[in-house]
Each structure stands twice: as structure tokens, then as C-alpha cells.
Design a protein around this motif. Structure first.
Motif, PDB file in Angstrom:
ATOM      1  N   GLY A   1       0.805  -1.208   0.000  1.00 31.95           N
ATOM      2  CA  GLY A   1       0.000   0.000   0.000  1.00 31.95           C
ATOM      3  C   GLY A   1       0.841   1.263   0.000  1.00 31.95           C
ATOM      4  O   GLY A   1       1.968   1.281   0.494  1.00 31.95           O
TER       5      GLY A   1
ATOM      6  N   ARG B   1       0.156   4.218   1.544  1.00 31.29           N
ATOM      7  CA  ARG B   1       0.248   4.904   2.829  1.00 31.29           C
ATOM      8  C   ARG B   1       1.248   4.217   3.754  1.00 31.29           C
ATOM      9  O   ARG B   1       2.022   4.891   4.453  1.00 31.29           O
ATOM     10  CB  ARG B   1      -1.133   4.952   3.480  1.00 31.29           C
TER      11      ARG B   1
ATOM     12  N   PRO C   1      -6.056   8.601   2.979  1.00 34.37           N
ATOM     13  CA  PRO C   1      -6.735   7.389   2.516  1.00 34.37           C
ATOM     14  C   PRO C   1      -5.761   6.476   1.780  1.00 34.37           C
ATOM     15  O   PRO C   1      -4.613   6.849   1.523  1.00 34.37           O
ATOM     16  CB  PRO C   1      -7.819   7.924   1.578  1.00 34.37           C
ATOM     17  N   GLU C   2      -6.219   5.289   1.438  1.00 34.17           N
ATOM     18  CA  GLU C   2      -5.423   4.339   0.672  1.00 34.17           C
ATOM     19  C   GLU C   2      -5.967   4.275  -0.754  1.00 34.17           C
ATOM     20  O   GLU C   2      -7.167   4.100  -0.957  1.00 34.17           O
ATOM     21  CB  GLU C   2      -5.462   2.957   1.316  1.00 34.17           C
ATOM     22  N   SER C   3      -5.079   4.442  -1.733  1.00 34.62           N
ATOM     23  CA  SER C   3      -5.485   4.466  -3.144  1.00 34.62           C
ATOM     24  C   SER C   3      -5.060   3.231  -3.909  1.00 34.62           C
ATOM     25  O   SER C   3      -5.268   3.177  -5.129  1.00 34.62           O
ATOM     26  CB  SER C   3      -4.891   5.708  -3.819  1.00 34.62           C
TER      27      SER C   3
ATOM     28  N   ARG D   1      -7.555   1.125  -6.455  1.00 33.09           N
ATOM     29  CA  ARG D   1      -8.812   1.843  -6.618  1.00 33.09           C
ATOM     30  C   ARG D   1      -8.759   2.704  -7.862  1.00 33.09           C
ATOM     31  O   ARG D   1      -7.701   3.142  -8.293  1.00 33.09           O
ATOM     32  CB  ARG D   1      -9.110   2.703  -5.386  1.00 33.09           C
TER      33      ARG D   1
ATOM     34  N   GLN E   1     -13.556   9.995  -0.165  1.00 34.08           N
ATOM     35  CA  GLN E   1     -12.477   9.111   0.262  1.00 34.08           C
ATOM     36  C   GLN E   1     -12.333   9.155   1.779  1.00 34.08           C
ATOM     37  O   GLN E   1     -12.352  10.223   2.373  1.00 34.08           O
ATOM     38  CB  GLN E   1     -11.155   9.524  -0.403  1.00 34.08           C
ATOM     39  N   ARG E   2     -12.178   7.967   2.348  1.00 31.80           N
ATOM     40  CA  ARG E   2     -12.089   7.862   3.797  1.00 31.80           C
ATOM     41  C   ARG E   2     -10.809   7.141   4.188  1.00 31.80           C
ATOM     42  O   ARG E   2     -10.276   6.330   3.433  1.00 31.80           O
ATOM     43  CB  ARG E   2     -13.304   7.105   4.364  1.00 31.80           C
ATOM     44  N   ARG E   3     -10.345   7.437   5.370  1.00 33.76           N
ATOM     45  CA  ARG E   3      -9.125   6.820   5.875  1.00 33.76           C
ATOM     46  C   ARG E   3      -9.412   5.410   6.353  1.00 33.76           C
ATOM     47  O   ARG E   3     -10.294   5.196   7.189  1.00 33.76           O
ATOM     48  CB  ARG E   3      -8.566   7.659   7.029  1.00 33.76           C
ATOM     49  N   PRO E   4      -8.699   4.394   5.841  1.00 29.25           N
ATOM     50  CA  PRO E   4      -8.903   3.029   6.326  1.00 29.25           C
ATOM     51  C   PRO E   4      -8.269   2.846   7.695  1.00 29.25           C
ATOM     52  O   PRO E   4      -7.419   3.637   8.108  1.00 29.25           O
ATOM     53  CB  PRO E   4      -8.201   2.165   5.268  1.00 29.25           C
ATOM     54  N   PRO E   5      -8.667   1.815   8.443  1.00 28.98           N
ATOM     55  CA  PRO E   5      -8.045   1.579   9.760  1.00 28.98           C
ATOM     56  C   PRO E   5      -6.572   1.254   9.618  1.00 28.98           C
ATOM     57  O   PRO E   5      -6.155   0.602   8.651  1.00 28.98           O
ATOM     58  CB  PRO E   5      -8.833   0.393  10.331  1.00 28.98           C
TER      59      PRO E   5
ATOM     60  N   ARG F   1      -5.718  -3.594  10.418  1.00 32.70           N
ATOM     61  CA  ARG F   1      -6.881  -4.322   9.952  1.00 32.70           C
ATOM     62  C   ARG F   1      -7.219  -5.453  10.927  1.00 32.70           C
ATOM     63  O   ARG F   1      -6.336  -6.123  11.433  1.00 32.70           O
ATOM     64  CB  ARG F   1      -6.621  -4.903   8.559  1.00 32.70           C
TER      65      ARG F   1
END
Length: 382
Positions: free
Chosen positions: A204, A206, A317-319, A322, A334-338, A341
Motif C-alpha cells: 500500500g 500509505r 486514505p489508501e489508493s 482503486r 475518500q475515507r481513511r482506512p483503519p 486491519r
């Protein structure tokens, strides 16, 4: 006059780099965006490696300027040949330039596989009267998520380019010749590009940006506090690691920004991030002034900024994998993932039966034995 010409030449080069970067990104599918961008980065690095050799052959800066201008003239000739340099249909569709988008998609369909779904969708859009709509960079100020992502990534690019001089300062005494120092610095950039290419698609954007920023900050703090007490080999190792990590932070910040910014303002927003990168580079010559005491303050400020950048990158966020956001609404969604996980559950069986399974239990009576259906026998007397 010469200074004005040099200023215009640098602005034109920056504009060409930005336009090619955006066009290359928008013509690629999500799995290939990172690979194509990093391959282009390797070509950039190859140009940096060949530039000293070209300067050695030309001997005179006027001849070198003429050779570079001839190479750029060949690139400018692609403007008159649309088959070599197509306008990205993604931007044409986002700004509702349907006629130009149709021609571009037809040209792509002739050279590659047919894109019937895209052409069908374009025909459906063309039923409405086309009203092209252009967006300005000022519209970023009216957003919340897009503004936050742009500021964080621009700040990271600024840190990555500005803190690099704190590491290269320790390498230059061991590399007295220009060609050797240039070769080492470009080699660290190539190593950073290769590292991003191998890891950012798997773990990823980020996570790798966070890792490189942490490495940059830790190397900077160790050199700031313990340079006088560390061995020379350790100082050189930290300097090389910090230089490579700062290169990775800069190139990944620019690439990350190109993925999270929406198509309608991608060029303008990415220009601001690249501009922040150039501002960070401009801070290095100030500390290189002889008898200057600003290097320590420069190092302290950028080391503190690196720690602040680590905290702010967690808000991105993670792109990875996507599709690119098209409109401002897509960018705002767009939202920030945890960060961590949750672990996968081993038991995936539903507690209740799904709706597709009929809830008819009448067949149980026919399949049951007569003994289970009749009344139980009375108890026997002893």
C-alpha cells in the motif's frame, strides 16, 4: 535577459514534466499505474546519469544548451502528432468534452482492443447537450478532504526534498570529485525508486510512505544528536539510508497525490505538490553558504517536521487498486482506512440461513421414522 530566459526555460520544463506525469497516470489501469510511473522515473534517473557525460562531450555550456534544446524540440514535435500524444479521455469525460473524448476513445480502440462499453456509455452521455465545465485550483479551498490530502502530501514532499541536504552534507567530504558524488546521489535515487516499485503495490502507498518517513526522521534525529559519538561508518550508513528514504518520500508523495486528487483538478493540485517539492530543494543552497551557522537550525527544523509528517500521514486514505476519483464529490468521499486491519475470522458460516434457502420443514415428517412420529409407549409395570 539571460536570467529571464532561464526562468522561463525552467518553468516550461516543470510544466512539461507535470503534463506528462498526469497524462501517463490517467491512461493506465489501476494495477499498472505504479509500474508505469516508476519506469518513467528510471528514465529520468538515466537522464541524470547521462547528463555529466553529455556535458563532458560538449565542453561549452552553449553547446550543451543547444543539445538539450534539440532533444526537447523532438518532444515538442509530438504536439503536432496526436497519435503519439493523446489527450487522456478520463479528463475529457470529467470536463464533459464529449466530442473530443469520442475521437480519443476511437483512436485508442483502433490501436488496441475495442472498448465497446466505453463507447456505449459515451453515446448515452451524448444524448444530453454537451456543456464543458472547467475547474480551477481555487475550488480546492472549498473542499475538506481534498484540501487535507493535498496539504499533507505537499508537506511530505517538502520535507523529503528539504531534509536531503542534511544527509548529503555528511557524504560530500568522502566524495571530493563531482562525478563520484553525482553518481552516488543518483544511485540512491535509483535504489529508492526500485524500493517503491517493489513494495508500494504490495503493502500500500500509505504504509510505505509512513515507513520511509519514519526512516528519514530516525536517521535525521540520530545524526543530529549523536554525530560526534558515532563511528564514521555508522554516520555514512545513516546518511545513505536517510538520503534514499528522503528520495522515496518525495517520489511517493507526488505519486500518491496524483492518485487521491480528482481528475478535474489533478493537474493544478499536483502542481502545488511539486511546487512544495521545489521549495524544499531551494532551502539546501542557503545552508551551503560558507561560514553559515544556519545548518544546525535547518537540521532541527526539518527533523521536527519529519516527526510531524509521520503523524499526519496516518490521516491519508489508501489508493492502492482503486479507480481514480473523477469529480470533487468523488474526492470528498475518500475515507481513511483503519491502521490495523482486524484479523480474518476462521468461521465464515452464517448464524442465520440466507433468504435464498427456503424455510420449508414439511419434508422432515416424510423422512422421519414412524417411531419418532407416534406417541411414546406407556411405561411398563414392573
Amino acid at each position: 535577459m539571460v536570467l529571464v530566459a532561464r526562468l522561463l526555460f525552467g518553468a516550461a520544463l516543470a510544466g512539461a514534466f507535470l503534463a506528462l506525469y498526469v497524462a501517463r497516470l490517467e491512461l493506465c489501469e489501476p494495477p499498472h499505474r505504479l509500474g508505469v510511473t516508476m519506469v518513467a522515473g528510471f528514465f529520468w534517473i538515466a537522464g541524470e546519469l547521462l547528463l555529466p557525460g553529455l556535458a563532458l562531450l560538449c565542453r561549452d555550456w552553449r553547446v550543451l544548451q543547444g543539445a538539450v534544446t534539440m532533444i526537447l524540440a523532438l518532444l515538442a514535435a509530438c504536439w503536432w502528432c496526436p497519435a503519439l500524444l493523446l489527450e487522456p479521455p478520463r479528463w475529457l469525460l470529467a470536463t464533459r468534452q464529449l466530442e473530443r473524448a469520442r475521437k480519443t476513445l476511437q483512436a485508442l480502440a483502433e490501436d488496441n482492443c475495442p472498448q465497446d462499453s466505453l463507447l456505449t456509455e459515451l453515446e448515452a452521455l451524448s444524448e444530453e447537450p454537451p456543456r464543458p465545465r472547467y475547474h480551477s485550483v481555487c475550488e480546492i479551498c472549498s473542499t475538506r478532504v481534498i484540501w487535507k490530502n493535498g496539504v499533507i502530501l505537499g508537506f511530505a514532499a517538502f520535507i523529503g526534498s528539504g531534509i536531503r541536504h542534511c544527509f548529503t552534507r555528511n557524504l560530500l567530504p568522502h566524495l571530493p570529485h563531482f562525478f563520484s558524488s553525482h553518481l552516488v546521489l543518483v544511485s540512491t535515487e535509483a535504489a529508492a525508486c526500485l524500493f517503491v516499485c517493489l513494495t508500494a503495490e504490495r503493502f500500500g502507498r500509505r504504509a510505505i510512505l509512513l515507513l520511509c518517513t519514519v526512516l528519514t526522521g530516525i536517521s535525521s534525529l540520530l545524526l543530529l544528536a549523536l554525530t560526534q559519538y558515532l563511528l564514521e561508518l555508522i554516520v555514512l550508513t545513516l546518511s545513505v539510508v536517510g538520503t534514499a528514504a528522503s528520495h522515496a518520500v518525495t517520489m511517493l508523495s507526488i505519486f500518491f497525490a496524483s492518485e487521491v486528487l480528482p481528475t478535474v483538478i489533478r493537474g493544478a493540485g499536483l502542481g502545488l505538490v511539486v511546487g512544495a517539492n521545489f521549495v524544499g530543494k531551494a532551502a539546501a543552497p542557503i545552508t551551503a553558504i560558507p561560514n553559515s551557522r544556519g545548518f544546525f537550525l535547518h537540521h532541527v527544523v526539518f527533523a521536527s517536521f519529519a516527526i510531524l509528517a509521520v503523524l499526519s500521514i496516518m490521516l491519508l486514505p489508501e489508493s492502492q487498486g482503486r479507480s481514480l476519483p473523477q469529480s470533487l464529490q468523488d474526492g470528498e468521499s475518500q475515507r481513511r482506512p483503519p491502521l490495523f486491519r482486524p484479523p480474518h475470522r476462521e468461521d465464515h458460516l452464517p448464524l442465520l440461513a440466507p433468504h435464498a434457502i427456503p424455510h420449508d420443514y414439511s419434508g422432515l415428517a416424510s423422512s422421519s421414522t414412524p417411531r419418532t412420529l407416534r406417541s411414546p409407549d406407556p411405561p411398563r409395570e414392573m
